[in-house]
Design a protein around this motif. Structure first.
Motif, PDB file in Angstrom:
ATOM      1  N   GLN A  36    -122.365 -33.969  13.197  1.00 16.30           N
ATOM      2  CA  GLN A  36    -122.920 -32.638  13.437  1.00 16.30           C
ATOM      3  C   GLN A  36    -122.255 -31.607  12.516  1.00 16.30           C
ATOM      4  O   GLN A  36    -122.930 -30.737  11.969  1.00 16.30           O
ATOM      5  N   GLN A  37    -120.921 -31.709  12.409  1.00 15.81           N
ATOM      6  CA  GLN A  37    -120.143 -30.793  11.567  1.00 15.81           C
ATOM      7  C   GLN A  37    -118.957 -31.541  10.992  1.00 15.81           C
ATOM      8  O   GLN A  37    -118.389 -32.387  11.704  1.00 15.81           O
ATOM      9  N   PRO A  38    -118.552 -31.305   9.782  1.00 12.86           N
ATOM     10  CA  PRO A  38    -119.121 -30.369   8.825  1.00 12.86           C
ATOM     11  C   PRO A  38    -120.451 -30.895   8.282  1.00 12.86           C
ATOM     12  O   PRO A  38    -120.624 -32.098   8.095  1.00 12.86           O
ATOM     13  N   ALA A  39    -121.350 -29.979   8.055  1.00 13.60           N
ATOM     14  CA  ALA A  39    -122.662 -30.347   7.541  1.00 13.60           C
ATOM     15  C   ALA A  39    -122.539 -30.826   6.103  1.00 13.60           C
ATOM     16  O   ALA A  39    -121.622 -30.431   5.374  1.00 13.60           O
ATOM     17  N   ALA A  40    -123.452 -31.670   5.704  1.00 16.65           N
ATOM     18  CA  ALA A  40    -123.479 -32.137   4.320  1.00 16.65           C
ATOM     19  C   ALA A  40    -123.631 -30.939   3.392  1.00 16.65           C
ATOM     20  O   ALA A  40    -124.418 -30.023   3.659  1.00 16.65           O
ATOM     21  N   ASN A  41    -122.837 -30.932   2.339  1.00 19.57           N
ATOM     22  CA  ASN A  41    -122.860 -29.889   1.305  1.00 19.57           C
ATOM     23  C   ASN A  41    -122.374 -28.528   1.798  1.00 19.57           C
ATOM     24  O   ASN A  41    -122.579 -27.525   1.110  1.00 19.57           O
ATOM     25  N   ALA A  42    -121.733 -28.475   2.957  1.00 17.99           N
ATOM     26  CA  ALA A  42    -121.170 -27.204   3.436  1.00 17.99           C
ATOM     27  C   ALA A  42    -120.041 -26.777   2.499  1.00 17.99           C
ATOM     28  O   ALA A  42    -119.370 -27.604   1.887  1.00 17.99           O
ATOM     29  N   VAL A  43    -119.835 -25.470   2.399  1.00 16.34           N
ATOM     30  CA  VAL A  43    -118.780 -24.925   1.537  1.00 16.34           C
ATOM     31  C   VAL A  43    -117.862 -24.075   2.405  1.00 16.34           C
ATOM     32  O   VAL A  43    -118.320 -23.203   3.141  1.00 16.34           O
ATOM     33  N   PHE A  44    -116.550 -24.342   2.307  1.00 17.24           N
ATOM     34  CA  PHE A  44    -115.542 -23.613   3.059  1.00 17.24           C
ATOM     35  C   PHE A  44    -114.617 -22.915   2.085  1.00 17.24           C
ATOM     36  O   PHE A  44    -114.270 -23.461   1.044  1.00 17.24           O
ATOM     37  N   SER A  45    -114.169 -21.716   2.445  1.00 19.15           N
ATOM     38  CA  SER A  45    -113.252 -20.953   1.610  1.00 19.15           C
ATOM     39  C   SER A  45    -111.817 -21.395   1.879  1.00 19.15           C
ATOM     40  O   SER A  45    -111.453 -21.665   3.021  1.00 19.15           O
ATOM     41  N   THR A  46    -110.993 -21.448   0.823  1.00 25.26           N
ATOM     42  CA  THR A  46    -109.582 -21.801   1.012  1.00 25.26           C
ATOM     43  C   THR A  46    -108.851 -20.716   1.796  1.00 25.26           C
ATOM     44  O   THR A  46    -107.796 -20.967   2.369  1.00 25.26           O
TER      45      THR A  46
END
Length: 136
Positions: A36-46
């Motif tokens: 469910q999470q993290p979604a494919a291709n999700a982008v997270f900030s450092t």
């Protein structure tokens, strides 16, 4: 004519008595995994790289081991998160965790989940799902 009818009746009874053993076969254990999470291709900030992990797994007969790994994409030896659990029959299995990715390098990461329908994950009765997300 009576002999022919008797032979046909006897043949019909004989063929109908040949039952298929599929009625006694064990049910197929269908194992499933959903990331469910993290979604494919999700982008997270450092700056705030808290990644929520939410995984669901299940089986139609028996769910055994469930393992979850997050590692640098392309390098399974660089694991940043590992978790495992054990299912309970056909009850749904859910895993939730928050993983702090702020101390890891920017780049692509893979989450891989393996759910097994056999004890100790033996045999081929398993479901494996993975996707990639980015920390930048």
């Amino acid at each position: 004519m009576k002999k022919l009818l008797f032979a046909l009746l006897l043949g019909t009874l004989f063929l109908s008595a040949c039952d298929n053993d599929d009625d006694n076969a064990e049910p197929t254990n269908e194992v499933s995994v959903i990331i469910q999470q993290p979604a494919a291709n999700a982008v997270f900030s450092t700056n705030d790289a808290m990644v929520h992990v939410h995984v669901d797994a299940g089986a139609t007969v028996e769910l055994h081991n469930v393992s979850i790994e997050i590692y640098e994409a392309g390098d399974e030896t660089q694991k940043v998160y590992e978790a495992s659990g054990h299912g309970s029959g056909t009850a749904p299995y859910a895993h939730h965790a928050d993983v702090d990715m702020a101390n890891f390098s920017s780049g692509d990461y893979t989450i891989r989940v393996t759910a097994c329908g056999a004890h100790m994950c033996m045999g081929d009765n398993k479901a494996i799902e993975s996707n990639t997300f980015t920390v930048q």
